[in-house]
Design a protein around this motif. Structure first.
Motif, PDB file in Angstrom:
ATOM      1  N   GLU A  49      -5.879 -31.771  17.942  1.00  0.00           N
ATOM      2  CA  GLU A  49      -6.663 -32.992  18.099  1.00  0.00           C
ATOM      3  C   GLU A  49      -7.682 -32.894  16.988  1.00  0.00           C
ATOM      4  O   GLU A  49      -7.388 -33.208  15.846  1.00  0.00           O
ATOM      5  CB  GLU A  49      -7.324 -33.022  19.490  1.00  0.00           C
ATOM      6  CG  GLU A  49      -8.080 -34.324  19.747  1.00  0.00           C
ATOM      7  CD  GLU A  49      -9.023 -34.212  20.927  1.00  0.00           C
ATOM      8  OE1 GLU A  49      -9.599 -33.127  21.144  1.00  0.00           O
ATOM      9  OE2 GLU A  49      -9.225 -35.216  21.618  1.00  0.00           O
ATOM     10  N   VAL A  50      -8.884 -32.375  17.300  1.00  0.00           N
ATOM     11  CA  VAL A  50      -9.763 -31.958  16.225  1.00  0.00           C
ATOM     12  C   VAL A  50      -9.498 -30.485  15.968  1.00  0.00           C
ATOM     13  O   VAL A  50      -9.338 -30.044  14.848  1.00  0.00           O
ATOM     14  CB  VAL A  50     -11.237 -32.208  16.599  1.00  0.00           C
ATOM     15  CG1 VAL A  50     -12.156 -31.639  15.526  1.00  0.00           C
ATOM     16  CG2 VAL A  50     -11.465 -33.704  16.764  1.00  0.00           C
ATOM     17  N   HIS A  51      -9.395 -29.751  17.063  1.00  0.00           N
ATOM     18  CA  HIS A  51      -8.995 -28.358  16.875  1.00  0.00           C
ATOM     19  C   HIS A  51      -7.509 -28.208  17.208  1.00  0.00           C
ATOM     20  O   HIS A  51      -6.887 -29.137  17.713  1.00  0.00           O
ATOM     21  CB  HIS A  51      -9.864 -27.401  17.676  1.00  0.00           C
ATOM     22  CG  HIS A  51      -9.972 -27.737  19.128  1.00  0.00           C
ATOM     23  ND1 HIS A  51     -10.514 -28.922  19.590  1.00  0.00           N
ATOM     24  CD2 HIS A  51      -9.616 -27.037  20.234  1.00  0.00           C
ATOM     25  CE1 HIS A  51     -10.476 -28.926  20.909  1.00  0.00           C
ATOM     26  NE2 HIS A  51      -9.949 -27.801  21.329  1.00  0.00           N
ATOM     27  N   CYS A  52      -6.991 -27.063  16.902  1.00  0.00           N
ATOM     28  CA  CYS A  52      -5.548 -26.857  16.983  1.00  0.00           C
ATOM     29  C   CYS A  52      -5.226 -25.715  17.931  1.00  0.00           C
ATOM     30  O   CYS A  52      -5.922 -24.715  17.960  1.00  0.00           O
ATOM     31  CB  CYS A  52      -5.003 -26.499  15.609  1.00  0.00           C
ATOM     32  SG  CYS A  52      -5.292 -27.758  14.384  1.00  0.00           S
ATOM     33  N   ILE A  53      -4.150 -25.892  18.671  1.00  0.00           N
ATOM     34  CA  ILE A  53      -3.703 -24.846  19.583  1.00  0.00           C
ATOM     35  C   ILE A  53      -2.199 -24.654  19.389  1.00  0.00           C
ATOM     36  O   ILE A  53      -1.438 -25.611  19.497  1.00  0.00           O
ATOM     37  CB  ILE A  53      -3.990 -25.246  21.056  1.00  0.00           C
ATOM     38  CG1 ILE A  53      -5.476 -25.619  21.197  1.00  0.00           C
ATOM     39  CG2 ILE A  53      -3.604 -24.123  22.001  1.00  0.00           C
ATOM     40  CD1 ILE A  53      -5.803 -26.252  22.526  1.00  0.00           C
ATOM     41  N   PRO A  54      -1.791 -23.449  19.096  1.00  0.00           N
ATOM     42  CA  PRO A  54      -0.349 -23.229  18.963  1.00  0.00           C
ATOM     43  C   PRO A  54       0.315 -23.211  20.342  1.00  0.00           C
ATOM     44  O   PRO A  54      -0.277 -22.743  21.308  1.00  0.00           O
ATOM     45  CB  PRO A  54      -0.246 -21.848  18.302  1.00  0.00           C
ATOM     46  CG  PRO A  54      -1.646 -21.432  17.998  1.00  0.00           C
ATOM     47  CD  PRO A  54      -2.570 -22.232  18.839  1.00  0.00           C
ATOM     48  N   ALA A  55       1.534 -23.736  20.417  1.00  0.00           N
ATOM     49  CA  ALA A  55       2.253 -23.731  21.688  1.00  0.00           C
ATOM     50  C   ALA A  55       3.646 -23.186  21.450  1.00  0.00           C
ATOM     51  O   ALA A  55       4.311 -23.560  20.477  1.00  0.00           O
ATOM     52  CB  ALA A  55       2.339 -25.144  22.255  1.00  0.00           C
TER      53      ALA A  55
END
Lengths: 194, 772
Positions: free
Chosen positions: B154-160
């Protein structure tokens, strides 16, 4: 004659018009002076004669976290002659503060400065897009490498090439940098929205 | 409830709705659904493994895919993520069936608020899928497993990382799942189709023949619909480039229906290959619906900058005049060994070449009449208006430089429009030739005294003369430029060739330097005190000299009429001559009016205008007129240039000489008359069985323009000598030929032929042509 000189001056302006762009490999790096997390000033000019590695960073980014938990940066730096190579982290995150950087430095246990660029001016002058995004600048201040830290965006390769290490090693040996650009990967730099 | 909690609840609600929507489908087993990218505990992405069949017959095809659903504001990435992010990855493990390559629906473009970071991907929902086929011997269940790896930002990123599995029974026939089929069809409709399948045609015209590492490039992409139909309207971010090795910052701007301006930049370490422009072109609008095309066209070979990345930048030291003359000379005389050597010409050297080239232009037959004219004007001025000499010189220089920059602007404009142009290109346009001829005739008549410019014969003349006189000097400067273009002096080829391959500022700079060079003689005349005074004293001889100059201008017109013959045949020449007669009549009428008053004067001027415009409209139509069948060239046994014929001749073991020429190129004609038609040259050609090709650039010819550009040239003349022993390494001769130069080059080329080498010649042929 005055008209001729005016024309000449105009022509000279055409030739001399500088093109402001991202830090480009083979061209002089943009100059900057930034304070680190302890308030000490660092300018690119003061490191002339040394190789400078710039690491765009953001402790909140999972990619940065992965590299720090794997000690990628520390291990890379360890391989270099400390008298010849300077490592500077730069944080262009809009909401970063010197306190956050200091706390992060303490948790991770590294000693290089974290330059504070919350305004994003220096990040944008380099064209830093991701965290991490790496730049290697030679002794004359010319950019010699721009891109990712390595060729392993997902952190899964057994054998990976550390582009920063190969670039600095090549420069120290007086050889051309084998890979001068690569696609940097990671989170986008969280610049202050303008 | 804290604000944080309510926020989470809200998000959970969104996820809930999303999950409920999927319940309407055939029941997805729990193992086929997963969530990931936990953000303070809330998953930001849900993935489901979809299959378009509930039962598959052995050997049948089906579709399998991973549907991603993101929370509002969150997105995952396309195969080229753009400035940041990470390509979404799906890896399959499917014993009992095989899965094809992943199909990507066209992406959205995301920008940070300041536009600094641009990425490509999907928000909301996307189905990344692939064709699959059950094995012929499949029995029981098909096991389908997918590992999806996505960076969710979104603004920050999260690996999935999401693991999905499900089984599909194997049966006597394939049963489709209606809901899933619908979803796959919808996704399929968004996958860009190759233009070959849709009947679209795509053409790319790069503005330079090759790409250079570290340099920007531009070009024009033309896309036409099936059977030449116009393209539908476009919207927003209609083009998404794929990742192209060595190429950065590729963008398309629409410049008209189906025409796009391509811009991009080569990485400084771009490999020496021929990259393809690959990407997704999305046609249509939200209202009309979209159609996505997959564009994939070759660009041009890349010239790596040898060692430029490694070498420290060398400060550009302005060379002294002495250095530069020494540097210039060998280039003018020695053959240029390889195209690479030409393109390594630095900007400074190119400017220097341009400057000297411009100065040399003064001596060319095209410009000399104007120069003489100006000299005449100077003699008059030195006597009459002492203080004005500087101003006139400045006006003349200004006229030259102004029109040079205008020419540069035209070149840039035409180049931006996608056409390739070269030095002297204006003379490929009959109307331009007609206009220049008209100006020359009018000038000549002015010198004969048919009419006056500036001096209108009345008592007022003296007062107005000063400004008019200055404008006159400006006009002479403009004329000098107009006439100079067909005379490609030595050095000019290199300088202009360099300019055409470079960026807009370089083009302007080179043309500016050319102008300065052209204006040089008069600047010198003014700058050196006493020099102007050495000009002969005015007197009655001046009137006679003036009239003689008029004839010189008419002689130049004869040449232009001949050029017109090459462009539009005898009919074209006749039309031009008719128009020139009208120009004579019109200027004569105008001259008459200068001695008249009031209404009569107005009537004469009006009549002159009517004659000119009427004759222009009636006669200046050159479209569709064929050029005159060329009388055999002054050079023996030539054939029109044709790459296939060149290859054939080389394969037959013949050396090849290619003469790139044009009727309006006086240097070319000079070389043909004085060197190429000489007995020694003809004998050398016959003896060595040289195949002589003439590439005639009198009229536009894109193939010739391209060939010139390949050797770093923007104009004619160019002389290529190819040896059957090294057909890839043509020797480029100097623009100014000498008999020895041609004979030696032809001999070397012949000695390198494989047939000759068997006879014991030990000439090294593979690498260029070493000068003896």
């Amino acid at each position: 004659m005055k008209q001729v000189f005016t024309a000449l001056a105009l022509g000279a302006m055409f030739l001399g018009a500088p093109a402001f762009a991202d830090a480009e490999v083979g061209k002089p790096a943009p100059t900057f002076t930034l304070k680190d997390e302890s308030g000490k000033e660092h300018s690119l000019a003061q490191y002339k004669g040394k190789i400078v590695v710039l690491e765009w960073t953001n402790p909140e980014c999972p990619f940065v976290q992965r590299h720090y938990s794997a000690d990628t940066m520390a291990n890379t730096l360890k391989g270099f002659d400390a008298k010849k190579v300077v490592w500077l982290a730069v944080d262009s995150t809009a909401h970063n503060t010197p306190e956050k950087s200091a706390a992060w430095k303490k948790t991770e246990g590294f000693s290089y400065p974290v330059l504070q660029d919350a305004s994003g001016t220096v990040g944008k002058s380099f064209g830093a897009k991701t965290t991490p995004h790496m730049f290697v600048i030679d002794e004359q201040g010319v950019v010699r490498y721009a891109g990712a830290i390595d060729d392993d965006p997902r952190g899964k390769n057994e054998k990976k090439t550390n582009y920063v290490k190969t670039a600095v090693d090549a420069l120290l040996a007086g050889k051309p940098v084998p890979t001068a650009t690569s696609n940097s990967y990671g989170c986008s730099v969280k610049y202050k929205s303008s | 409830m804290t604000r944080q909690q309510s926020k989470r609840l809200g998000r959970a609600g969104v996820v809930g709705v999303v999950l409920m929507a999927s319940v309407a489908w055939a029941q997805l087993p729990p193992s086929a659904v997963a969530t990931g990218a936990p953000d303070e505990g809330d998953p930001r992405i849900e993935a489901a493994l979809l299959v378009d069949a509930t039962q598959v017959k052995p050997g049948d095809t089906f579709r399998v895919g991973v549907r991603f659903r993101m929370d509002p504001g969150w997105h995952v990435y396309w195969k080229n993520p753009g400035d940041s992010g990470l390509e979404t990855e799906v890896t399959w493990d499917t014993p009992g069936s095989t899965v094809g390559p992943l199909q990507w629906p066209y992406p959205h473009t995301f920008r940070t608020s300041d536009g600094f970071i641009v990425t490509h991907g999907y928000d909301g929902e996307v189905l990344l899928f692939a064709q699959a086929r059950a094995a012929e011997n499949a029995t029981g269940q098909l096991q389908l497993s997918a590992a999806a790896n996505a960076l969710v930002c979104e603004v920050h990123c999260i690996p999935a990382e999401l693991m999905l599995t499900r089984n599909v029974p194997v049966g006597p026939e394939t049963l489709r799942d209606a809901d899933a089929t619908h979803a796959f069809d919808a996704a399929q409709a968004k996958v860009p189709r190759p233009t070959a399948d849709t009947g679209h045609t795509v053409q790319l015209a790069l503005d330079s023949k090759q790409l250079t590492a570290g340099q920007e490039f531009t070009g024009t992409l033309t896309v036409t619909g099936p059977k030449g139909a116009a393209l539908p309207a476009l919207e927003g971010d209609f083009f998404t480039p794929e990742r192209i090795a060595g190429v950065a910052d590729v963008s398309l701007t629409s410049v008209g229906s189906g025409r796009f301006k391509l811009k991009g930049k080569m990485e400084p370490d771009a490999p020496g290959s021929e990259p393809r422009l690959a990407g997704v072109l999305r046609l249509g609008t939200a209202a009309s619906g979209y159609q996505a095309l997959s564009v994939d066209v070759p660009m041009a070979p890349v010239m790596p900058v040898g060692g430029a990345v490694a070498a420290a930048p060398v400060a550009v030291k302005p060379p002294s005049v002495k250095d530069s003359i020494a540097a210039v000379k060998p280039v003018a005389v020695a053959p240029v060994a390889a195209p690479a050597a030409e393109s390594s010409v630095s900007l400074g050297l190119a400017l220097l070449f341009a400057f000297f080239g411009g100065a040399l232009l003064n001596l060319m037959p095209c410009v000399f009449p104007v120069l003489a004219l100006k000299a005449y004007g100077f003699t008059r001025m030195v006597q009459n208006e002492h203080g004005r000499v500087g101003a006139h010189a400045a006006a003349y220089a200004g006229g030259i430089i102004g029109s040079m920059l205008l020419l540069a602007g035209t070149v840039l404009g035409v180049r931006a429009g996608g056409a390739s142009v070269g030095w002297g290109f204006q003379f490929q346009e009959p109307l331009f030739v007609a206009a220049v001829s008209a100006v020359l005739v009018a000038f000549a008549l002015n010198l004969f005294g048919v009419f006056n410019v500036g001096l209108d014969g009345t008592a007022l003349a003296g007062k107005v003369d000063q400004s008019h006189g200055l404008m006159h000097s400006v006009g002479e400067g403009v004329l000098a430029v107009v006439l100079a273009t067909p005379c490609s002096a030595p050095l000019l080829g290199t300088a202009v060739g360099f300019a055409f391959a470079a960026g807009p500022l370089t083009v302007l700079a080179v043309f500016f330097a050319l102008g300065l060079g052209l204006a040089l003689p008069f600047c010198v005349l003014v700058l050196v005190p006493g020099l102007a005074k050495k000009l002969p004293k005015p007197g009655a001889w001046m009137e006679r000299f003036k009239q003689v100059l008029g004839f010189a201008l008419l002689a130049t017109t004869v040449w232009l009429v001949w050029v017109m013959g090459g462009l539009a045949g005898v009919d074209g020449m006749a039309r031009l001559l008719a128009f020139l007669v009208a120009v004579g009549l019109g200027t004569w009428l105008y001259g008459q009016s200068q001695t008249q008053e009031g209404g009569r004067r107005f009537a004469s001027v009006a009549l002159a205008a009517v004659v000119l415009v009427g004759a222009g409209v009636a006669s200046l139509r050159f479209d569709g007129l064929a050029p005159e069948a060329r009388a055999s060239s002054s050079v023996a046994r030539t054939q029109p240039w044709d790459p296939a014929a060149v290859t054939a001749a080389l394969e037959a073991g013949q050396p090849v000489f290619i003469d790139f020429t044009a009727d309006w190129c006086l240097t070319c004609k000079f070389n043909e008359r004085t060197v190429l038609s000489r007995e020694e040259v003809r004998a050398a050609f016959t003896e060595n069985q040289v195949a002589f090709f003439v590439a005639d650039w009198t009229r536009r010819d894109a193939r010739i323009t391209a060939k010139l550009a390949e050797h770093g040239r923007a104009g004619v003349p160019m002389y290529l000598v190819l040896s059957p022993g090294a057909p890839d390494k043509p020797e480029v001769l100097s623009e100014l030929l000498t008999t020895d130069l041609v004979v030696d080059a032809v001999k070397r080329a012949a000695e390198c032929s494989p047939a000759r080498r068997k006879n014991g010649s030990n000439v090294v042929c593979a690498v260029g042509f070493p000068r003896p």
